[in-house]
Design an enzyme around this catalytic site. Sequence first.
Site, short mmCIF file in Angstrom:
data_model
loop_
_atom_site.label_atom_id
_atom_site.label_comp_id
_atom_site.label_asym_id
_atom_site.label_seq_id
_atom_site.Cartn_x
_atom_site.Cartn_y
_atom_site.Cartn_z
N ASP A 92 0.83 -1.17 0.18
CA ASP A 92 0.14 0.00 -0.07
C ASP A 92 0.94 1.32 0.09
O ASP A 92 1.56 1.51 1.03
CB ASP A 92 -0.91 0.02 1.27
CG ASP A 92 -1.98 0.99 1.18
OD1 ASP A 92 -2.14 1.81 0.31
OD2 ASP A 92 -2.86 0.97 2.04
N ASP A 108 -3.73 7.34 -3.43
CA ASP A 108 -3.66 5.99 -2.49
C ASP A 108 -4.08 4.87 -3.09
O ASP A 108 -5.00 4.55 -3.77
CB ASP A 108 -4.61 6.23 -1.31
CG ASP A 108 -4.90 5.17 -0.28
OD1 ASP A 108 -3.89 3.97 -0.39
OD2 ASP A 108 -5.58 5.19 0.63
N HIS A 149 -12.55 5.07 1.29
CA HIS A 149 -12.91 6.27 2.09
C HIS A 149 -12.69 7.50 1.02
O HIS A 149 -11.79 7.29 0.09
CB HIS A 149 -11.84 6.60 3.12
CG HIS A 149 -10.29 6.40 2.89
ND1 HIS A 149 -9.48 7.08 2.52
CD2 HIS A 149 -9.58 4.98 2.76
CE1 HIS A 149 -8.30 6.66 2.25
NE2 HIS A 149 -8.57 5.16 2.37
N HIS A 209 -8.02 10.29 5.40
CA HIS A 209 -9.50 9.69 5.55
C HIS A 209 -10.39 10.75 5.70
O HIS A 209 -10.32 11.73 6.90
CB HIS A 209 -9.55 8.85 6.95
CG HIS A 209 -8.76 7.56 6.94
ND1 HIS A 209 -8.16 7.01 8.17
CD2 HIS A 209 -8.30 6.79 5.82
CE1 HIS A 209 -7.32 5.83 7.66
NE2 HIS A 209 -7.53 5.62 6.40
N GLU A 258 -11.14 0.79 -2.10
CA GLU A 258 -10.10 -0.34 -1.59
C GLU A 258 -10.91 -1.35 -1.13
O GLU A 258 -11.83 -1.06 -0.52
CB GLU A 258 -9.11 0.18 -0.68
CG GLU A 258 -9.51 0.68 0.66
CD GLU A 258 -8.23 1.09 1.54
OE1 GLU A 258 -7.18 0.23 1.69
OE2 GLU A 258 -8.41 2.08 2.18
N GLU A 304 -6.55 -1.48 -4.61
CA GLU A 304 -7.09 -0.19 -4.24
C GLU A 304 -6.64 0.71 -5.32
O GLU A 304 -5.52 0.69 -5.97
CB GLU A 304 -6.43 0.42 -2.85
CG GLU A 304 -6.86 1.73 -2.58
CD GLU A 304 -6.02 2.02 -1.27
OE1 GLU A 304 -6.75 3.04 -0.60
OE2 GLU A 304 -5.34 1.61 -1.01
#
Length: 429
Positions: free
Chosen positions: A202, A213, A282, A290, A315, A410
């Site tokens: 990640d 992300d 998110h 977040h 994700e 993700e």
Amino acid sequence: MSTNADDSINNNHLNGDEEVDDAEDDEAVDTQEAGAGTGAGAGEPTKKKKKKKPKKKKAAGVQQSDPPRVGLSKLFPDGVYPEGEIQEYKNDNSWRTTNEEKRYDERMAMEDPETTYQSIRRGAEVHRQVRKYARKMIRPGMTMTEIADNIENGTRALVEENGLDSGIGFPTGLSLNNCAAHYTPNAGDTKVLKDGDVLKVDIGVHVNGRITDSAFTLCFDPTYDKLLEAVRAATDAGIREAGIDVRVCDVAAAIQETMESYEVELNGKFQRVKPIENLSGHSINRYQIHGGKSILLVKNDDQTKMEEGEYFAIETFGSTGRGRVVESGDVSHYAKIVNAPHVPLRLQSAKALLKSITKNFGTLPFCRRYLDRAGESKYLLALNHLVAQGIVNDYPPLCDQIGSMTAQFEHTILLRPTVKEVVSRGEDY
């Protein structure tokens, strides 16, 4: 980087010199399949919509190094970075593609003085190039620290790290096997990647606080290829469902339905892949990984809608275990709370550490290795004090039952006025 939806767990929680014609269309069928030991995962063949290819102009003669260390400004001297995958919104929102008012909104967004689109595309291109190297570089026998250092050195070089203007978006997640998220090695960690491991990678990159992300999973044992395939397909299903005014519960339902349609054969028995019910995707705000909206991986009644201009990390996590994670292991991930309360600190060391955190990371997530790198030492007491005072959040590793395997895929998407852009999409996933 994952968000945990359970209140008991979550604290808030191509190189080339030619120019491609912008008007050139392509139509293709994606038939990538998971290969044994590749960990790439795969979905069912899906027909891609026609899309415009972006102009990709690079400096003549400049090539990326191996390992990657050439900054993107040298590869893209005009400051225009590749557009991600373009998906039209679903039928009830497809009018946005040609609507003149929305096209005007898009032009205005492109002229934003903060260059929002170019910032996130720059971060996404760093991600693509770094992970291309990572997928080739990561092999059993390496320590987690070696893997993290290789990835983060590449990220810092390519994004041309510059204080809080550009750099790493969050600690590199290297969660193994039943651990689904929030593990990165602390100093002295000697954990070694083994042949039978399932590794989640990640990676976060930020430019002007706009965070890319994106994550993928690697395995070296074909036993778990179907697990990876299921999770990758579920992420793609979530991306397809996402859109302006779409309810997050509808995205969750599409993710669950897709993931549970896959089975993994373990010890001669087939079992359905389970979405991890208390993890979620998110929204992403500037300098805030977040952003406040969560997309669960199972059916629910959350009527919250996605909105125009928002970024989301779509994700998904799948498991061969119970499909639920708990906190387990030493903490490595931390982040200063956005709008943290002003609390009188009785420890002078805590005051000094907070000043260092604010200067070096702001509200971006960090880990203990990053504090070491910033020159901090003997900081654990002060760090724990900041957590206890509600100024900093800690994010312990999140793990399913021992013996199970988990996987993650993700992407970051941008809900533009006219189309949906999967900014982190690459040739690999």
